[in-house]
Design a protein around this motif. Structure first.
Motif, PDB file in Angstrom:
ATOM      1  N   ALA A 111       2.337   0.410   4.720  1.00  0.00           N
ATOM      2  CA  ALA A 111       3.600   0.268   4.004  1.00  0.00           C
ATOM      3  C   ALA A 111       4.452  -0.833   4.648  1.00  0.00           C
ATOM      4  O   ALA A 111       5.065  -1.650   3.948  1.00  0.00           O
ATOM      5  N   TRP A 112       4.490  -0.839   5.978  1.00  0.00           N
ATOM      6  CA  TRP A 112       5.229  -1.876   6.696  1.00  0.00           C
ATOM      7  C   TRP A 112       4.607  -3.239   6.450  1.00  0.00           C
ATOM      8  O   TRP A 112       5.313  -4.228   6.245  1.00  0.00           O
ATOM      9  N   TRP A 113       3.273  -3.329   6.453  1.00  0.00           N
ATOM     10  CA  TRP A 113       2.584  -4.589   6.171  1.00  0.00           C
ATOM     11  C   TRP A 113       2.935  -5.072   4.767  1.00  0.00           C
ATOM     12  O   TRP A 113       3.223  -6.262   4.559  1.00  0.00           O
ATOM     13  N   SER A 114       2.900  -4.161   3.791  1.00  0.00           N
ATOM     14  CA  SER A 114       3.195  -4.535   2.409  1.00  0.00           C
ATOM     15  C   SER A 114       4.626  -5.048   2.272  1.00  0.00           C
ATOM     16  O   SER A 114       4.885  -6.036   1.567  1.00  0.00           O
ATOM     17  N   PHE A 115       5.557  -4.379   2.941  1.00  0.00           N
ATOM     18  CA  PHE A 115       6.956  -4.810   2.910  1.00  0.00           C
ATOM     19  C   PHE A 115       7.101  -6.231   3.452  1.00  0.00           C
ATOM     20  O   PHE A 115       7.733  -7.094   2.838  1.00  0.00           O
ATOM     21  N   LEU A 116       6.494  -6.495   4.601  1.00  0.00           N
ATOM     22  CA  LEU A 116       6.607  -7.813   5.221  1.00  0.00           C
ATOM     23  C   LEU A 116       5.867  -8.878   4.412  1.00  0.00           C
ATOM     24  O   LEU A 116       6.339 -10.019   4.287  1.00  0.00           O
TER      25      LEU A 116
END
Length: 221
Positions: A111-116
């Motif tokens: 989720a953090w990867w997708s956000f960034l």
């Protein structure tokens, strides 16, 4: 077809376009399914990817939606937003490489990867001109005869809700498109297809940013 309907269809189309772009993460869904050797792992991976994408869209859209509530600034805000999108698109044309920091995020932080990833690619910025167009149409149909600040507050809150709906519809379309291509690769095409038919959308992505920004600037005045 009304202008409002066309704008909402544009939001969905951009979501599908983002979902088809490998940079938004569907290859990670394929890799997860192949690693765990079960189809459910493909679906499970897309949920955090969608959550991160939704967060990135909201962070990009909500500030502009809040400012759009101030009608006297609307044209300047829309023109500035369009110029920002154009400049970012030009930057991506000149510097198309992906941030190295994305490769250092652990697989458990999808989720953090997708956000960034969505933020680094300007995915939310691409939606700003469309979202401001929807807010402008709402303001044109807004209440008449109320106190000035009451109208501003009502339209400001309405624009924020519109931004959230734009982010939600866009993310849903992105997830469906990403799921479709991830499932096709996992179930039918396989990794050999990716090696032979890999496609790079970076240039197309950057060009579409410039086009979206230019459209926003053209409709601002």
């Amino acid at each position: 077809m009304t202008g409002t309907t066309a704008l909402w269809l544009t939001v969905a189309a951009l979501g599908a376009y983002h979902g088809l772009n490998p940079a938004m993460g569907w290859p990670l869904a394929v890799a997860n399914g192949l690693t765990e050797r079960r189809a459910g792992a493909v679906f499970a991976t897309l949920l955090p990817l969608g959550g991160g994408h939704l967060g990135a869209m909201s962070v990009a859209l909500l500030p502009f939606a809040w400012l759009a509530g101030y009608l006297s600034w609307r044209h300047a805000i829309q023109g500035t937003a369009g110029a920002a999108v154009v400049l970012f698109g030009v930057y991506k044309l000149v510097q198309p490489r992906h941030p190295r920091a994305l490769a250092r995020i652990r697989p458990t932080q999808l989720a953090w990867w997708s956000f960034l990833a969505a933020t680094a690619h300007g995915a939310g910025l691409m939606l700003v001109p469309v979202m401001l167009g929807l807010c402008a149409q709402q303001s044109a149909q807004g209440p008449v005869g109320a106190a000035h600040w009451g109208v501003m507050d009502l339209l400001g809150r309405s624009s924020m809700v519109t931004a959230l709906w734009v982010a939600a519809l866009h993310t849903l379309a992105m997830m469906l498109a990403g799921l479709a291509v991830a499932w096709a690769v996992y179930r039918y095409l396989g990794l050999r297809f990716l090696r032979r038919a890999w496609f790079n959308l970076d240039r197309v992505w950057a060009g579409s940013l410039v086009a979206a920004g230019a459209a926003g600037m053209a409709t601002a005045f």
